[in-house]
Design a protein around this motif. Structure first.
Motif, PDB file in Angstrom:
ATOM      1  N   ILE A  28       1.193  12.452  -3.403  1.00  0.00           N
ATOM      2  CA  ILE A  28       2.406  11.665  -3.657  1.00  0.00           C
ATOM      3  C   ILE A  28       2.639  10.719  -2.477  1.00  0.00           C
ATOM      4  O   ILE A  28       2.910  11.175  -1.360  1.00  0.00           O
ATOM      5  N   PRO A  29       2.535   9.400  -2.698  1.00  0.00           N
ATOM      6  CA  PRO A  29       2.809   8.469  -1.598  1.00  0.00           C
ATOM      7  C   PRO A  29       4.230   8.669  -1.073  1.00  0.00           C
ATOM      8  O   PRO A  29       5.174   8.797  -1.858  1.00  0.00           O
ATOM      9  N   PHE A  30       4.368   8.736   0.249  1.00  0.00           N
ATOM     10  CA  PHE A  30       5.675   8.922   0.876  1.00  0.00           C
ATOM     11  C   PHE A  30       6.051   7.616   1.562  1.00  0.00           C
ATOM     12  O   PHE A  30       5.517   7.274   2.617  1.00  0.00           O
ATOM     13  N   ILE A  31       6.942   6.866   0.922  1.00  0.00           N
ATOM     14  CA  ILE A  31       7.312   5.532   1.371  1.00  0.00           C
ATOM     15  C   ILE A  31       8.388   5.633   2.444  1.00  0.00           C
ATOM     16  O   ILE A  31       9.455   6.196   2.208  1.00  0.00           O
ATOM     17  N   ARG A  32       8.086   5.083   3.603  1.00  0.00           N
ATOM     18  CA  ARG A  32       9.064   5.033   4.681  1.00  0.00           C
ATOM     19  C   ARG A  32       9.579   3.605   4.801  1.00  0.00           C
ATOM     20  O   ARG A  32       9.005   2.675   4.238  1.00  0.00           O
ATOM     21  N   SER A  33      10.666   3.409   5.539  1.00  0.00           N
ATOM     22  CA  SER A  33      11.359   2.115   5.525  1.00  0.00           C
ATOM     23  C   SER A  33      10.469   0.939   5.936  1.00  0.00           C
ATOM     24  O   SER A  33      10.624  -0.157   5.410  1.00  0.00           O
ATOM     25  N   ALA A  34       9.536   1.138   6.818  1.00  0.00           N
ATOM     26  CA  ALA A  34       8.656   0.042   7.224  1.00  0.00           C
ATOM     27  C   ALA A  34       7.618  -0.276   6.157  1.00  0.00           C
ATOM     28  O   ALA A  34       6.906  -1.274   6.255  1.00  0.00           O
ATOM     29  N   GLU A  35       7.519   0.564   5.119  1.00  0.00           N
ATOM     30  CA  GLU A  35       6.495   0.402   4.097  1.00  0.00           C
ATOM     31  C   GLU A  35       7.043  -0.045   2.741  1.00  0.00           C
ATOM     32  O   GLU A  35       6.302  -0.059   1.760  1.00  0.00           O
ATOM     33  N   ILE A  36       8.306  -0.428   2.679  1.00  0.00           N
ATOM     34  CA  ILE A  36       8.901  -0.712   1.366  1.00  0.00           C
ATOM     35  C   ILE A  36       8.267  -1.897   0.647  1.00  0.00           C
ATOM     36  O   ILE A  36       8.330  -1.986  -0.569  1.00  0.00           O
ATOM     37  N   ASN A  37       7.625  -2.779   1.386  1.00  0.00           N
ATOM     38  CA  ASN A  37       7.033  -3.969   0.779  1.00  0.00           C
ATOM     39  C   ASN A  37       5.504  -3.870   0.679  1.00  0.00           C
ATOM     40  O   ASN A  37       4.838  -4.854   0.455  1.00  0.00           O
ATOM     41  N   ARG A  38       4.979  -2.674   0.842  1.00  0.00           N
ATOM     42  CA  ARG A  38       3.524  -2.493   0.831  1.00  0.00           C
ATOM     43  C   ARG A  38       3.072  -1.844  -0.479  1.00  0.00           C
ATOM     44  O   ARG A  38       3.848  -1.190  -1.157  1.00  0.00           O
ATOM     45  N   GLN A  86      15.207   9.296   3.620  1.00  0.00           N
ATOM     46  CA  GLN A  86      16.637   9.015   3.739  1.00  0.00           C
ATOM     47  C   GLN A  86      16.933   7.635   4.306  1.00  0.00           C
ATOM     48  O   GLN A  86      18.064   7.171   4.246  1.00  0.00           O
ATOM     49  N   ALA A  87      15.940   6.950   4.828  1.00  0.00           N
ATOM     50  CA  ALA A  87      16.142   5.626   5.414  1.00  0.00           C
ATOM     51  C   ALA A  87      16.012   4.511   4.380  1.00  0.00           C
ATOM     52  O   ALA A  87      16.068   3.343   4.725  1.00  0.00           O
ATOM     53  N   ILE A  88      15.859   4.894   3.112  1.00  0.00           N
ATOM     54  CA  ILE A  88      15.693   3.911   2.038  1.00  0.00           C
ATOM     55  C   ILE A  88      16.712   4.179   0.944  1.00  0.00           C
ATOM     56  O   ILE A  88      16.918   5.321   0.535  1.00  0.00           O
TER      57      ILE A  88
END
Length: 173
Positions: A28-38, A86-88
């Protein structure tokens, strides 16, 4: 004019306990705030990590807003299915996500100046949900979003050409 919170369903995620190694390394990809556009992530969760945390699943096409850190106020249309921390803040609506994304991108500097004081400030879901947006009728939103998206595609293509020219110049030098 409508507040984002009146138009969108919203939620944030969470982070599984980092001391539990069995929660990480799954599919499961875990999207963090720096990765929202990737279109990919560096970290992956297991089913156990997802179930035993507040991480929430988002779908490709959802509207994401970074709440914390250096990229507070950034927004993106999610490019992958995955889980968020939680940062998204994830926003879902029958309105055009592309239209609202473009509005939030345009207003990012204003949002940061108005709501974030000091270096790496934080937004909250309540702040984002309180932002008012001029929502035209759905058909008009789609036309505006399509026009802006096509311009984004042209800009991306031109940037790629520019990078190739820079590389060519380096080779010649």
């Amino acid at each position: 004019m409508k507040a984002i919170g009146d138009v969108f369903k919203s939620f944030s995620g969470g982070t599984p306990n980092t001391s539990e190694s069995e929660y990480y390394g799954g599919k499961i990809p875990f999207i963090r705030s720096a990765e929202i556009n990737r279109n990919r992530t560096e970290l992956f969760l297991t089913e156990g990590g997802l179930k035993n945390s507040s991480a929430k699943i988002v779908d490709k096409g959802d509207l994401l807003v970074a709440l914390y850190g250096a990229n507070s106020g950034d927004s993106a249309i999610c490019k992958i299915n995955g889980a968020i921390n939680q940062a998204i803040l994830c926003l879902q609506s029958e309105y055009s996500n592309a239209f609202t994304y473009n509005f939030l991108s345009l207003k990012k500097d204003w949002i940061v100046a108005k709501f974030i004081q000091g270096g790496q400030g934080n937004l909250s879901g309540d702040i984002v949900k309180s932002i008012t947006v001029p929502f035209p009728k759905k058909k008009e939103q789609q036309k505006i979003a399509s026009c802006l998206s096509s311009l984004d595609e042209v800009i991306t293509a031109e940037n790629q050409k520019l990078e190739l020219l820079k590389d060519h110049k380096k080779g010649l030098m």
